[in-house]
Design an enzyme around this catalytic site. Structure first.
Site, PDB file in Angstrom:
ATOM      1  CG  ASP A 136      72.240 -49.653 -39.660  1.00  0.00           C
ATOM      2  OD1 ASP A 136      72.613 -50.827 -39.539  1.00  0.00           O
ATOM      3  OD2 ASP A 136      71.645 -49.229 -40.663  1.00  0.00           O
ATOM      4  NE  ARG A 137      72.026 -43.314 -37.859  1.00  0.00           N
ATOM      5  CZ  ARG A 137      71.208 -43.821 -38.781  1.00  0.00           C
ATOM      6  NH1 ARG A 137      71.667 -44.689 -39.669  1.00  0.00           N
ATOM      7  NH2 ARG A 137      69.944 -43.465 -38.824  1.00  0.00           N
ATOM      8  CD  GLU A 263      77.102 -48.385 -46.757  1.00  0.00           C
ATOM      9  OE1 GLU A 263      76.662 -48.531 -45.600  1.00  0.00           O
ATOM     10  OE2 GLU A 263      76.706 -49.065 -47.721  1.00  0.00           O
ATOM     11  CG  ASP A 279      72.651 -44.342 -56.953  1.00  0.00           C
ATOM     12  OD1 ASP A 279      71.718 -44.137 -56.150  1.00  0.00           O
ATOM     13  OD2 ASP A 279      72.721 -43.767 -58.059  1.00  0.00           O
ATOM     14  N   GLY A 283      70.214 -45.918 -58.570  1.00  0.00           N
ATOM     15  CA  GLY A 283      71.100 -46.616 -59.496  1.00  0.00           C
ATOM     16  C   GLY A 283      71.327 -48.061 -59.096  1.00  0.00           C
ATOM     17  CG  ASP A 309      73.403 -51.326 -55.590  1.00  0.00           C
ATOM     18  OD1 ASP A 309      73.712 -51.932 -54.542  1.00  0.00           O
ATOM     19  OD2 ASP A 309      72.940 -50.168 -55.579  1.00  0.00           O
ATOM     20  NE  ARG A 353      71.720 -55.717 -47.913  1.00  0.00           N
ATOM     21  CZ  ARG A 353      71.899 -54.704 -47.073  1.00  0.00           C
ATOM     22  NH1 ARG A 353      72.214 -54.953 -45.808  1.00  0.00           N
ATOM     23  NH2 ARG A 353      71.773 -53.455 -47.480  1.00  0.00           N
ATOM     24  CE1 TYR A 387      75.625 -53.006 -46.289  1.00  0.00           C
ATOM     25  CE2 TYR A 387      77.325 -51.771 -45.143  1.00  0.00           C
ATOM     26  CZ  TYR A 387      76.026 -51.894 -45.562  1.00  0.00           C
ATOM     27  OH  TYR A 387      75.126 -50.906 -45.267  1.00  0.00           O
TER      28      TYR A 387
END
Length: 454
Positions: A136-137, A263, A279, A283, A309, A353, A387
């Site tokens: 990711d980073r 996000e 969350d 959540g 979610d 996903r 996403y």
């Protein structure tokens, strides 16, 4: 005598040709491109000057586009479904063409155009530098943008910011970009307005400062965003910011014990801002925060028993607080509030996903049942998604008297689910309409693995 006369005639002819050539070249300009556009900015007004070279004669034409203020005071447009707006096919095209390895794409619109923003990995698909881009980073990640619907390549993309987390929006005059980069324990958000650095925000909890990964929201010349700093699996710190011409003019830390915001997908509605977030702590329904231009806010969770979610339990009885069943981890998403009702976008799968659908729950913002009246298919459960987030089209762009709600879906391909050395994605988008629509599946469609993976 005849020879002398002939010689003099030849000399005269040479002189005549030389004089004629000198006159012609003296009237000509140096070689220029056929068309040359120059954009200047005068008192926040775009002046687009186009020079057209025809038969060595230059004509200057000017098209002046005055800046506006995106008011954001209108309500969301009434809608009955979602019409497909764009699909970039970036992975399919990238098997042969020069396409960036990206993730976290999002869309934002000015009063003139819509653009796709994305976080590159400083690499192209099907190239050795795409190896390991599941991370990711990294210092190589940058925020760039290209016209909506186009595959992101070095030839059509504009550099915006160095960033592994980002947001962007247009206030009617210029683009605001927010790019976060740096070490996990001390990252800094760099704010740019019209491409010029105007402000910075330092990590205040020294634990991965991060922001929306979708567009910020602008109302009456001010733009608003949400940032998180702190644990991804426990209580963190959340701030909302008011930004004017690229400078932070006010910020408020949310008093939100037992809430977790990451996000956020934010949009303007009747002069206020609503954000629906992720969350990642506990959540399986989505938390929300709404606030006015003075940053006076309210918080809550979407109450519906249709959970938004991923991962999540099967639909059932909801809660206006966090639903803890399958509540850990999560995915960026969005919803649109209409009174007590809500349009919920979510993956079709409850644990991976994959797939995507839009559901209209006529009392889901406040009611806890799982009844719904509309379901529209976007991506089949057998195809990868990722996403998703909201973006809007202002009346200044559409000519409508309301704010048009839209959304995008990231279609992730590669690692960790597929046998490649890389992770990237393409995207699709839809906008709300009050006319005929259709459900279908618009998957990424690329055939993997690529040559680099074999």
């Amino acid at each position: 005598v005849i020879g002398i006369v002939s010689l003099m005639l030849q000399i005269g002819n040479i002189i005549s040709i030389w004089v004629s050539h000198s006159i012609q070249t003296g009237n000509q300009h140096q070689a220029e491109p056929c068309i040359q556009s120059i954009i200047t900015y005068e008192n926040n007004t775009w002046v687009n000057q186009t020079y057209v070279n025809i038969s060595n004669t230059n004509f200057l034409t000017e098209k002046t586009v005055a800046s506006v203020t995106l008011a954001g005071n209108s309500s969301l447009c009434p809608i009955s479904g979602w019409a497909v707006y764009s699909k970039d096919n970036g992975i399919r095209i990238g098997s042969k063409g020069d396409v960036f390895v990206i993730r976290e794409p999002f869309i934002s619109c000015s009063h003139l155009e819509c653009r796709t923003f994305f976080l590159t990995q400083g690499a192209l698909l099907n190239d050795k530098h795409s190896n390991g881009t599941v991370k990711d980073r990294s210092p190589h990640r940058t925020l760039m943008s290209c016209p909506v619907g186009e595959a992101p390549s070095p030839y059509n993309s504009r550099f915006e910011s160095v960033a592994w987390s980002a947001s962007a929006c247009h206030d009617g005059t210029n683009w605001l970009t927010i790019g976060i980069s740096g070490p996990d324990n001390g990252a800094v958000a760099v704010l740019k307005y019209n491409g010029i650095i105007t402000d910075t925000i330092k990590s205040w909890r020294n634990n991965i400062l991060r922001t929306q990964e979708s567009e910020c929201a602008c109302v009456n010349g001010s733009c608003f965003t949400v940032m998180t700093d702190g644990p991804s699996n426990g209580q963190a710190s959340y701030k909302i910011f008011r930004i004017e011409k690229g400078k932070v003019v006010k910020s408020v830390e949310l008093n939100a014990p037992n809430y977790h915001y990451e996000e956020c997908s934010c949009y303007p509605d009747a002069g206020e801002i609503t954000c629906v977030c992720r969350d990642n702590w506990h959540g399986s329904n989505r938390p929300w925060v709404s606030f006015n231009q003075n940053l006076e806010y309210q918080i809550g969770y979407i109450c519906s028993g249709i959970f938004g979610d991923n991962p999540r339990p099967n639909d059932g009885t909801g809660s206006c607080g966090p639903v803890s069943s399958n509540g850990a981890y999560g995915i960026k998403g969005f919803s649109y509030k209409y009174g007590n009702g809500v349009w919920i976008g979510r993956t079709k799968s409850t644990n991976s996903r994959s797939g995507f659908e839009m559901i209209w729950d006529p009392n889901g913002w406040t009611g806890t049942d799982s009844n719904f009246s509309v379901k529209q298919d976007i991506v089949a459960i057998t195809d990868w998604s990722g996403y998703s987030g909201s973006f809007v089209q202002h009346p200044e762009l559409t000519g409508l008297d309301c704010i048009r709600p839209c959304f995008w879906v990231e279609l992730i391909r590669g690692r960790p689910k597929e046998s490649t050395i890389w992770t990237s994605g393409s995207s699709i988008s839809f906008c709300g309409v009050n006319s005929d629509t259709v459900g279908w599946s618009w998957p990424d469609g690329a055939e993997l693995p690529f040559t680099i993976d074999k």
